[in-house]
Motif scaffolding. Structure first.
Motif, short mmCIF file in Angstrom:
data_model
loop_
_atom_site.label_atom_id
_atom_site.label_comp_id
_atom_site.label_asym_id
_atom_site.label_seq_id
_atom_site.Cartn_x
_atom_site.Cartn_y
_atom_site.Cartn_z
N GLU A 45 41.09 43.42 64.75
CA GLU A 45 41.32 41.98 64.90
C GLU A 45 40.47 41.15 63.94
O GLU A 45 40.83 40.02 63.63
N VAL A 46 39.34 41.70 63.52
CA VAL A 46 38.40 40.97 62.66
C VAL A 46 38.05 41.87 61.47
O VAL A 46 37.81 43.07 61.65
N THR A 47 38.03 41.32 60.28
CA THR A 47 37.74 42.11 59.08
C THR A 47 36.29 42.58 59.07
O THR A 47 35.43 42.00 59.74
N GLU A 48 36.03 43.62 58.31
CA GLU A 48 34.68 44.15 58.21
C GLU A 48 33.70 43.10 57.68
O GLU A 48 32.58 42.98 58.15
N GLY A 49 34.15 42.32 56.71
CA GLY A 49 33.29 41.28 56.17
C GLY A 49 32.96 40.23 57.20
O GLY A 49 31.82 39.74 57.27
N LYS A 50 33.94 39.85 58.03
CA LYS A 50 33.70 38.88 59.09
C LYS A 50 32.78 39.45 60.16
O LYS A 50 31.92 38.73 60.69
N ILE A 51 32.93 40.75 60.45
CA ILE A 51 32.03 41.41 61.40
C ILE A 51 30.59 41.32 60.90
O ILE A 51 29.66 41.01 61.67
N ASP A 52 30.38 41.57 59.63
CA ASP A 52 29.02 41.49 59.06
C ASP A 52 28.45 40.09 59.22
O ASP A 52 27.28 39.92 59.59
N GLN A 53 29.27 39.09 58.95
CA GLN A 53 28.82 37.70 59.08
C GLN A 53 28.47 37.36 60.52
O GLN A 53 27.41 36.78 60.80
N LEU A 54 29.35 37.73 61.45
CA LEU A 54 29.13 37.42 62.86
C LEU A 54 27.89 38.13 63.39
O LEU A 54 27.12 37.56 64.17
N ALA A 55 27.68 39.39 62.97
CA ALA A 55 26.53 40.14 63.43
C ALA A 55 25.23 39.47 63.00
O ALA A 55 24.25 39.42 63.76
N ASN A 56 25.21 38.95 61.80
CA ASN A 56 24.02 38.24 61.32
C ASN A 56 23.82 36.92 62.05
O ASN A 56 22.68 36.50 62.27
N ASP A 57 24.91 36.27 62.44
CA ASP A 57 24.82 34.98 63.12
C ASP A 57 24.46 35.11 64.60
O ASP A 57 23.95 34.16 65.21
N MET A 58 24.75 36.27 65.19
CA MET A 58 24.62 36.41 66.64
C MET A 58 23.21 36.18 67.16
O MET A 58 23.03 35.64 68.25
N VAL A 59 22.21 36.62 66.40
CA VAL A 59 20.83 36.53 66.90
C VAL A 59 20.44 35.08 67.18
O VAL A 59 19.78 34.79 68.17
N GLY A 60 20.88 34.16 66.35
CA GLY A 60 20.49 32.77 66.53
C GLY A 60 21.52 31.89 67.20
O GLY A 60 21.22 30.75 67.59
N ASP A 61 22.75 32.39 67.33
CA ASP A 61 23.83 31.56 67.85
C ASP A 61 24.26 31.98 69.25
O ASP A 61 23.75 32.95 69.81
N ARG A 62 25.22 31.25 69.81
CA ARG A 62 25.77 31.52 71.14
C ARG A 62 27.29 31.62 71.00
O ARG A 62 28.03 30.72 71.37
N MET A 63 27.73 32.76 70.46
CA MET A 63 29.12 32.91 70.09
C MET A 63 30.07 32.84 71.28
O MET A 63 31.26 32.53 71.10
N TRP A 64 29.59 33.17 72.49
CA TRP A 64 30.48 33.10 73.65
C TRP A 64 30.83 31.65 73.99
O TRP A 64 31.72 31.39 74.79
N GLU A 65 30.17 30.71 73.33
CA GLU A 65 30.49 29.29 73.47
C GLU A 65 30.98 28.69 72.15
O GLU A 65 31.84 27.80 72.16
N GLU A 66 30.43 29.16 71.03
CA GLU A 66 30.60 28.46 69.77
C GLU A 66 31.73 28.98 68.89
O GLU A 66 32.20 28.26 68.00
N TYR A 67 32.17 30.22 69.12
CA TYR A 67 33.22 30.76 68.24
C TYR A 67 34.49 29.93 68.39
O TYR A 67 34.87 29.55 69.49
N SER A 68 35.16 29.68 67.28
CA SER A 68 36.27 28.72 67.27
C SER A 68 37.44 29.15 68.14
O SER A 68 38.13 28.30 68.73
#
Length: 233
Positions: free
Chosen positions: A76-99
């Motif tokens: 569902e998500v490209t490898e490049g997008k996975i890399d980006q999300l993994a780096n963002d996860m530590v500081g973000d709240r993706m269960w609320e912020e992901y579009s």
């Protein structure tokens, strides 16, 4: 057609993980993605979980996040997008912020697992589990929940939120309209608990992002309606 209901909040509490969100099959796949799937035969569920958590911790936070996201969003998500999300996860709240809110439940479970594996580091996910009792004026009105359960329920619950709630600001068109696919990304778990006469009781799990206000709500009157089914579907 708008149907009228009285909604009573029977129970409400906050959660930081969804019970049984992770199965043995999930842990085995995570181990396989880490190249550590040999010698796991005969391991009981507790041992398998502990082995998986330790293995994730050994990778470091970002690499572990990549493994977990690769498992959850396979194809569902490209490898490049996975890399980006993994780096963002530590500081973000993706269960609320992901579009795309249809991804929120899986992000929530990812944070719950990774936070435990790293004894913190990742933000603690904030969810809610609550039950509602819905009473109709006419028994036939309850059938709209059989037609489009999530959409009808989110519309109903939105009426109990304040007018400036995020739900209204982000999804007012869908609440008023007849097509609400995002509703399944808002209510992650939705189960009919009891049905008798004019009343039904439902139990559900969602994000505090949407329904935290219900901690201070006991009862409200509301309208709802089902989605319109496209005749071509």
């Amino acid at each position: 057609m708008q149907a009228q209901f009285t909604v009573q909040i029977d129970s409400f509490h906050k959660i930081s993980k969804i019970p049984n969100a992770w199965s043995n099959e999930d842990y085995l796949h995570l181990m396989a993605l880490m190249g550590l799937d040999d010698g796991l035969e005969g391991m009981d569920s507790t041992e398998l979980r502990e082995m998986c958590m330790m293995s994730l911790n050994d990778l470091g936070d970002v690499e572990a996040a990549k493994i977990v996201l690769s498992h959850l969003f396979i194809d569902e998500v490209t490898e490049g997008k996975i890399d980006q999300l993994a780096n963002d996860m530590v500081g973000d709240r993706m269960w609320e912020e992901y579009s795309d809110c249809l991804f929120h439940e899986r992000f929530f479970s990812a944070y719950a697992l990774l936070r435990e594996a790293f004894n913190g580091v990742f933000a603690q996910p904030t969810g809610v589990e609550f039950s509602v009792n819905i009473t109709a004026k006419d028994a036939d009105d309850l059938t709209l929940f059989d037609e489009s359960l999530h959409a009808a329920m989110v519309r109903l619950l939105s009426a109990g939120l304040s007018p400036d709630a995020l739900m209204h600001r982000l999804y007012e068109d869908q609440i008023k309209g007849t097509h609400f696919p995002e509703s399944e990304g808002i209510l992650w778990k939705l189960e009919l608990v009891a049905s008798e006469g004019l009343s039904r009781q439902y139990k559900m799990v969602s994000s505090a992002f949407w329904f935290e206000q219900f901690a201070n709500v006991e009862q409200f009157d509301a309208n709802s309606h089902a989605d319109t089914v496209d005749e071509d579907e």
